[in-house]
Motif scaffolding. Structure first.
Motif, PDB file in Angstrom:
ATOM      1  N   MET A 312      11.986   6.024  33.083  1.00  0.00           N
ATOM      2  CA  MET A 312      11.544   5.419  31.834  1.00  0.00           C
ATOM      3  C   MET A 312      10.107   5.780  31.490  1.00  0.00           C
ATOM      4  O   MET A 312       9.748   5.874  30.311  1.00  0.00           O
ATOM      5  CB  MET A 312      11.734   3.901  31.901  1.00  0.00           C
ATOM      6  CG  MET A 312      13.191   3.476  32.106  1.00  0.00           C
ATOM      7  SD  MET A 312      14.361   4.274  30.966  1.00  0.00           S
ATOM      8  CE  MET A 312      13.994   3.425  29.431  1.00  0.00           C
ATOM      9  N   HIS A 313       9.276   6.014  32.496  1.00  0.00           N
ATOM     10  CA  HIS A 313       7.933   6.517  32.214  1.00  0.00           C
ATOM     11  C   HIS A 313       8.007   7.947  31.690  1.00  0.00           C
ATOM     12  O   HIS A 313       7.278   8.322  30.757  1.00  0.00           O
ATOM     13  CB  HIS A 313       7.078   6.448  33.476  1.00  0.00           C
ATOM     14  CG  HIS A 313       5.697   6.995  33.286  1.00  0.00           C
ATOM     15  ND1 HIS A 313       4.803   6.489  32.378  1.00  0.00           N
ATOM     16  CD2 HIS A 313       5.054   8.045  33.893  1.00  0.00           C
ATOM     17  CE1 HIS A 313       3.668   7.168  32.425  1.00  0.00           C
ATOM     18  NE2 HIS A 313       3.806   8.118  33.328  1.00  0.00           N
ATOM     19  N   ARG A 314       8.910   8.725  32.255  1.00  0.00           N
ATOM     20  CA  ARG A 314       9.043  10.125  31.850  1.00  0.00           C
ATOM     21  C   ARG A 314       9.449  10.254  30.386  1.00  0.00           C
ATOM     22  O   ARG A 314       9.001  11.171  29.692  1.00  0.00           O
ATOM     23  CB  ARG A 314      10.058  10.815  32.758  1.00  0.00           C
ATOM     24  CG  ARG A 314      10.119  12.330  32.600  1.00  0.00           C
ATOM     25  CD  ARG A 314      10.781  12.996  33.797  1.00  0.00           C
ATOM     26  NE  ARG A 314      12.183  12.588  33.953  1.00  0.00           N
ATOM     27  CZ  ARG A 314      12.638  11.896  34.982  1.00  0.00           C
ATOM     28  NH1 ARG A 314      11.811  11.506  35.944  1.00  0.00           N
ATOM     29  NH2 ARG A 314      13.924  11.587  35.073  1.00  0.00           N
ATOM     30  N   ILE A 315      10.287   9.344  29.890  1.00  0.00           N
ATOM     31  CA  ILE A 315      10.711   9.442  28.487  1.00  0.00           C
ATOM     32  C   ILE A 315       9.790   8.659  27.558  1.00  0.00           C
ATOM     33  O   ILE A 315      10.019   8.605  26.358  1.00  0.00           O
ATOM     34  CB  ILE A 315      12.164   8.964  28.309  1.00  0.00           C
ATOM     35  CG1 ILE A 315      12.282   7.452  28.531  1.00  0.00           C
ATOM     36  CG2 ILE A 315      13.116   9.738  29.200  1.00  0.00           C
ATOM     37  CD1 ILE A 315      13.625   6.884  28.113  1.00  0.00           C
ATOM     38  N   GLY A 316       8.743   8.039  28.119  1.00  0.00           N
ATOM     39  CA  GLY A 316       7.755   7.355  27.299  1.00  0.00           C
ATOM     40  C   GLY A 316       8.026   5.891  27.035  1.00  0.00           C
ATOM     41  O   GLY A 316       7.309   5.262  26.250  1.00  0.00           O
TER      42      GLY A 316
END
Length: 339
Positions: A312-316
């Motif tokens: 979820m951090h990777r997709i913002g």
């Protein structure tokens, strides 16, 4: 089918399927006894413990099991429609502890909320799903490309994680769908009216929609969600020795309630249906999708939820990649209590 009551619709939320109260259960009416706080501990008579709840879940479970009887402290329930307002109340000091699925909890921590993860429960993930209206051309995850998908209840919900995970697994990007966020009650009304065609949701909202003819495109089973829900506590509450002792006692009582559900399935489903104003068959589905035991937050659990944070951090969706292991306090519900 009877319509859900306004009281129910005001209380239901995101993490229901993973909410710590939901359990498959069955049997007679005998309640599990819970030992009172020891005389050598702090005086809890002046403590009022405020328990944050979603979907009437914890309150229904503990009412059915009867394990909150005789607490040496007072209990106050605070009901919320979703995890976000629950955590806002915790931020302002109005709530001591509450339950939510993994991603909403990570969202709160990523946003700076000072809480600790003190206990966990796992479920099979069937209580979170992406739904399509009857007759929709959307049959598979690949069919979602270019479509509008409504996510309940807000950015950082467990339903959003399911959407992100299945898109990734299918070789699609999160930007390949058009995401909108709606609170569960608003999304339910729009879905029923045909104003939205595809809905990522959870718990009783999911189960009622399916009963009305919605199809499940995909659900959270088979590793598509972690299945982990957390009991978290405000750091300010943990810092108060008496309040911390009250939370620890509450966790033991919650654990006993789970143990009660293991042999009282029919009775628990009946209480759930009556308290929440839903048909018995829907109540049976909801409780069957939930967790069965309260667990300490072990390294295995934190490793599983770390994967949620990373994606979820990777997709913002998460402002920061939360290091889950650093947010745990095992002193309130140590491993020995789960045996």
């Amino acid at each position: 089918m009877p319509r859900p009551t306004p009281r129910l619709l005001a209380a239901l939320s995101a993490t229901v399927a993973l909410a710590l109260s939901l359990a498959a259960c069955g049997g007679s009416s005998k309640k599990e006894a819970v030992a009172p706080a020891t005389a050598s501990g702090p005086d809890l008579s002046g403590i009022t413990l405020t328990l944050g709840d979603q979907a009437n879940g914890l309150q229904t479970l503990l009412t059915a099991a009867g394990t909150l009887k005789g607490t040496p402290y007072k209990v106050k329930w605070a009901e919320f429609q979703g995890a976000a307002p629950l955590f806002q109340a915790m931020q302002s000091g109005q709530v001591d502890t509450g339950t939510a699925a993994d991603l909403p909890t990570l969202q709160a921590i990523s946003g700076g909320l000072k809480i600790k993860l003190v206990a966990a429960a796992t479920a099979d993930g069937s209580g979170t799903a992406i739904l399509a209206r009857p007759g929709s051309p959307v049959k598979t995850v690949q069919d979602l490309k270019g479509k509008d998908v409504v996510v309940s209840s807000a950015k950082g919900s467990i339903a959003e994680y399911l959407l992100a995970k299945v898109l990734t697994d299918a070789g699609l990007k999160y930007s390949d769908v058009h995401v909108q966020y709606l609170l569960p009650t608003a999304a339910q009304a729009a879905f029923n009216a045909g104003k939205i065609q595809t809905w990522a949701t959870f718990g009783i909202y999911q189960d009622i929609a399916v009963q009305k003819g919605a199809t499940i495109v995909v659900d959270g089973r088979d590793g598509r969600t972690s299945g982990v829900g957390f009991l978290s506590a405000a750091q300010s509450s943990i810092a108060d020795p008496a309040r911390k002792a009250a939370i620890a006692d509450f966790l033991k009582r919650l654990s006993a309630a789970y143990a009660w559900t293991a042999t009282h399935a029919d009775q628990y489903a009946q209480v759930f249906a009556r308290k929440n104003g839903v048909p018995a068959d829907v109540a049976g589905i909801v409780v069957s999708q939930g967790s069965r035991v309260l667990k300490p937050v072990t390294p295995d659990i934190t490793a599983k939820v770390q994967g949620v944070s990373d994606l979820m951090h990777r997709i913002g969706s998460l402002p920061t990649d939360v290091q889950v292991a650093g947010t745990v306090d095992t002193s309130l519900y140590p491993h020995s209590l789960a045996n």
